[in-house]
Enzyme design. Structure first.
Site, PDB file in Angstrom:
ATOM      1  N   SER A  12       0.773  -1.149  -0.025  1.00  0.00           N
ATOM      2  CA  SER A  12       0.050  -0.061   0.060  1.00  0.00           C
ATOM      3  C   SER A  12       0.761   1.345  -0.066  1.00  0.00           C
ATOM      4  CB  SER A  12      -0.922  -0.026   1.050  1.00  0.00           C
ATOM      5  OG  SER A  12      -1.562   1.251   1.432  1.00  0.00           O
ATOM      6  N   HIS A  37      -1.128  -1.240  -4.239  1.00  0.00           N
ATOM      7  CA  HIS A  37      -2.478  -0.708  -3.669  1.00  0.00           C
ATOM      8  C   HIS A  37      -2.465   0.751  -3.350  1.00  0.00           C
ATOM      9  CE1 HIS A  37      -6.022  -1.724  -1.310  1.00  0.00           C
ATOM     10  NE2 HIS A  37      -5.705  -0.942  -0.479  1.00  0.00           N
ATOM     11  N   ASP A  39      -4.572   3.816  -1.530  1.00  0.00           N
ATOM     12  CA  ASP A  39      -5.794   3.928  -0.654  1.00  0.00           C
ATOM     13  C   ASP A  39      -5.993   5.498  -0.830  1.00  0.00           C
ATOM     14  OD1 ASP A  39      -3.893   1.733   1.629  1.00  0.00           O
ATOM     15  OD2 ASP A  39      -6.266   1.539   0.853  1.00  0.00           O
ATOM     16  N   MET A  41      -8.631   8.444   0.317  1.00  0.00           N
ATOM     17  CA  MET A  41      -9.397   8.666   1.315  1.00  0.00           C
ATOM     18  C   MET A  41     -10.095  10.133   1.167  1.00  0.00           C
ATOM     19  SD  MET A  41      -7.092   7.241   4.261  1.00  0.00           S
ATOM     20  CE  MET A  41      -6.483   5.520   4.112  1.00  0.00           C
ATOM     21  N   HIS A  70      -8.222   1.546  -3.840  1.00  0.00           N
ATOM     22  CA  HIS A  70      -9.539   0.989  -2.942  1.00  0.00           C
ATOM     23  C   HIS A  70      -9.945   2.523  -2.511  1.00  0.00           C
ATOM     24  CE1 HIS A  70      -9.745   0.164   1.726  1.00  0.00           C
ATOM     25  NE2 HIS A  70     -10.854   0.229   1.079  1.00  0.00           N
ATOM     26  N   MET A  72     -12.004   4.680  -0.466  1.00  0.00           N
ATOM     27  CA  MET A  72     -12.393   4.809   0.985  1.00  0.00           C
ATOM     28  C   MET A  72     -13.265   6.302   0.759  1.00  0.00           C
ATOM     29  SD  MET A  72      -9.671   3.118   3.094  1.00  0.00           S
ATOM     30  CE  MET A  72      -8.523   3.494   1.854  1.00  0.00           C
ATOM     31  N   MET A 141     -11.972  -5.902   5.166  1.00  0.00           N
ATOM     32  CA  MET A 141     -10.992  -4.865   5.845  1.00  0.00           C
ATOM     33  C   MET A 141     -10.510  -5.683   7.339  1.00  0.00           C
ATOM     34  SD  MET A 141     -10.103  -2.432   4.122  1.00  0.00           S
ATOM     35  CE  MET A 141      -9.399  -1.593   5.256  1.00  0.00           C
ATOM     36  N   ASP A 180      -6.534  -6.262   4.123  1.00  0.00           N
ATOM     37  CA  ASP A 180      -5.874  -5.041   4.127  1.00  0.00           C
ATOM     38  C   ASP A 180      -6.116  -4.271   5.554  1.00  0.00           C
ATOM     39  OD1 ASP A 180      -6.910  -1.968   2.413  1.00  0.00           O
ATOM     40  OD2 ASP A 180      -5.225  -2.445   3.549  1.00  0.00           O
TER      41      ASP A 180
HETATM   42  C1  DX5 Z   1      -6.281   1.662   5.941  1.00  0.00           C
HETATM   43  C2  DX5 Z   1      -5.848   1.154   4.324  1.00  0.00           C
HETATM   44  C3  DX5 Z   1      -4.687   0.035   4.437  1.00  0.00           C
HETATM   45  C4  DX5 Z   1      -3.535   0.574   5.143  1.00  0.00           C
HETATM   46  C5  DX5 Z   1      -2.667  -0.782   5.541  1.00  0.00           C
HETATM   47  O1  DX5 Z   1      -7.334   2.244   5.835  1.00  0.00           O
HETATM   48  O2  DX5 Z   1      -7.117   0.694   3.571  1.00  0.00           O
HETATM   49  O3  DX5 Z   1      -4.500  -0.333   3.065  1.00  0.00           O
HETATM   50  O4  DX5 Z   1      -2.835   1.431   4.178  1.00  0.00           O
HETATM   51  O5  DX5 Z   1      -1.718  -0.266   6.075  1.00  0.00           O
HETATM   52  P1  DX5 Z   1      -0.903  -1.250   7.146  1.00  0.00           P
HETATM   53  O6  DX5 Z   1      -0.421  -2.372   6.321  1.00  0.00           O
HETATM   54  O7  DX5 Z   1       0.119  -0.215   7.670  1.00  0.00           O
HETATM   55  O8  DX5 Z   1      -1.896  -1.691   8.429  1.00  0.00           O
HETATM   56 ZN    ZN Z   2      -6.423  -0.202   1.429  1.00  0.00          ZN
END
Ligand code: DX5
Ligand code: ZN
Length: 220
Positions: A12, A37, A39, A41, A70, A72, A141, A180
């Site tokens: 990620s 990956h 993320d 947000m 991903h 979010m 998740m 994840d």
């Molecule tokens: C959290 C993200 C994850 C996160 C994983 O909201 O969706 O992908 O980046 O991070 P680690 O592997 O550090 O827990």
């Molecule tokens: Zn993620």
């Protein structure tokens, strides 16, 4: 047909050094990553803001790795075409967000991207059942989304991973099962035993002293 039994490692970028993201992508590639990956947000669906379609577009020319995006975000339908144009290979949306889930999943597929559906630790598996025959990937998740570096939530989430595998076998489907959040050399095996094959990891890979070694350990 995707091989949902093949172990896939997806670092990620949230956990990478954004000030030198080009080098970080190279580091992930050389370490043996299969996917990247990303993320996304929006500060509404989760209590954090990361990056948007322009960041995905800036990453795209620097790698051949599939971009596993991903979302979010509260309204993935509203932003979908911008993430498609940015060069996403796979787009995963949350069942809890404010959109017509079935319609959004159909639009992702229409656009030629792999479509994924994510559920948070507190969301019951039943909530995704109506959509499982129209996805390429189920994202369970394993932390409350929003931040990297959190602890793996085993009891709340592993039953859903195994329920996802059971449903897939029973109905002759072939979606990947992705986990994840808090995935490291130990928790990756718990997730694998329960049926996950796509392992997203931020901290345990980008912050590892030796990313190649850490990636190898993830492969099991
Ligand atoms: C959290 C993200 C994850 C996160 C994983 O909201 O969706 O992908 O980046 O991070 P680690 O592997 O550090 O827990
Ligand atoms: Zn993620």
């Amino acid at each position: 047909m995707s091989d949902c039994n093949q172990r896939i490692i997806a670092p990620s970028l949230l956990a990478s050094d954004w000030g030198k993201v080009g080098e970080e992508i190279k580091r992930a590639e050389e370490a043996g990553a299969d996917w990247l990956h990303l993320d996304v947000m929006d500060g509404h669906f989760v209590d954090n803001i990361s990056f948007g379609p322009q960041f995905v577009a800036s990453v795209r020319p620097h790698t051949e790795l599939p971009l596993d995006v991903h979302l979010m975000i509260e309204r993935p339908d509203h932003y979908l075409d911008r993430f498609v144009k940015a060069g996403s290979d796979r787009i995963t949306v949350h069942v809890e967000a404010q959109h017509d889930v079935g319609k959004t999943l159909g639009a992702i597929r229409e656009a030629g991207c792999g479509c994924g559906l994510a559920l948070n630790p507190a969301t019951p598996f039943d909530d995704v059942i109506p959509f499982l025959d129209q996805i390429d990937l189920l994202l369970v998740m394993t932390v409350v989304p929003g931040f990297g570096g959190q602890a793996f939530m085993e009891t709340e989430t592993m039953p859903k991973v195994s329920a996802g595998r059971e449903f897939r076998e029973e109905h002759g489907l072939s979606y990947h099962i992705e986990v994840d959040g808090g995935i490291d050399a130990t928790t990756v095996h718990i997730a694998g035993q329960n049926g996950a094959n796509v392992m997203v990891a931020g901290t345990s890979l980008f912050k590892a002293p030796d990313m190649a070694e850490a990636t190898k350990q993830m492969r099991g």
